[in-house]
Scaffold this motif. Sequence first.
Motif, PDB file in Angstrom:
ATOM      1  N   ASP A  37       0.538  -1.317  -0.008  1.00  0.00           N
ATOM      2  CA  ASP A  37      -0.500   0.063  -0.275  1.00  0.00           C
ATOM      3  C   ASP A  37       0.818   1.124   0.386  1.00  0.00           C
ATOM      4  N   ASP A  41       0.927   3.991  -3.052  1.00  0.00           N
ATOM      5  CA  ASP A  41       1.056   5.775  -2.665  1.00  0.00           C
ATOM      6  C   ASP A  41       1.968   6.230  -2.998  1.00  0.00           C
ATOM      7  N   GLU A  45       1.927   9.185  -5.968  1.00  0.00           N
ATOM      8  CA  GLU A  45       1.967  11.094  -5.474  1.00  0.00           C
ATOM      9  C   GLU A  45       2.729  11.544  -6.458  1.00  0.00           C
ATOM     10  N   ARG A  69       6.660   7.877   4.033  1.00  0.00           N
ATOM     11  CA  ARG A  69       4.683   7.483   3.670  1.00  0.00           C
ATOM     12  C   ARG A  69       4.892   6.632   4.782  1.00  0.00           C
ATOM     13  N   ARG A  73       1.295   6.495   7.386  1.00  0.00           N
ATOM     14  CA  ARG A  73       0.181   5.652   7.315  1.00  0.00           C
ATOM     15  C   ARG A  73       0.372   4.851   8.363  1.00  0.00           C
ATOM     16  N   PRO A 121      -7.287   8.055  -1.495  1.00  0.00           N
ATOM     17  CA  PRO A 121      -5.476   7.954  -0.682  1.00  0.00           C
ATOM     18  C   PRO A 121      -5.639  10.266  -0.660  1.00  0.00           C
ATOM     19  N   GLN A 125      -6.134  11.368   3.088  1.00  0.00           N
ATOM     20  CA  GLN A 125      -5.347  12.116   3.484  1.00  0.00           C
ATOM     21  C   GLN A 125      -5.408  13.400   4.056  1.00  0.00           C
TER      22      GLN A 125
END
Length: 170
Positions: A37, A41, A45, A69, A73, A121, A125
Amino acid sequence: MLLHPENSKLVVTLVYHYDELVNYVKRHFGDQHFAQDVVHDVCIEIMERPLGQPVNTPMAFLRQLSRNRAIDRYRQQQTQQSHVHSMQDTLAQTHEVDGERVLHFVQRLEALKRIIEALPPRQQQVFLLHRLHEMPQQEIADALGISRNMVTQHFTKAMATIQRAWGAQA
């Protein structure tokens, strides 16, 4: 979507070294799915946000970005779990609440958690930073490297999705 050339190099490097990056995150955080994951991400990004300067060492950059990240997370998950456990503890300590009401509350709380986890995502966030961590929108914009207007848009979309999904479950 047309990627900036520097971002394209990073995406190619990420794809080529995907397993290595997943293993890197897994070594530090211990969970294969979590690591996958995180690397996903990072890929999103890189694809969404152009870099401000050239990257001389792509793997070092990707490792650092993946680690950052992963930390974000991990903290987010710990905060969510802390809130859920706190709510469950509070309910367990309340003598006048019957078991059926507690079960219903926990089920609704878990349903809300699933709705939030299903957000895209960036929306997730922004929503969590604003609602859970109570960060002002400008601070979120600065931290994520996006405009305040984009923060507002992501938050508005997240709220609309949550309200729609929450209403459908009622």
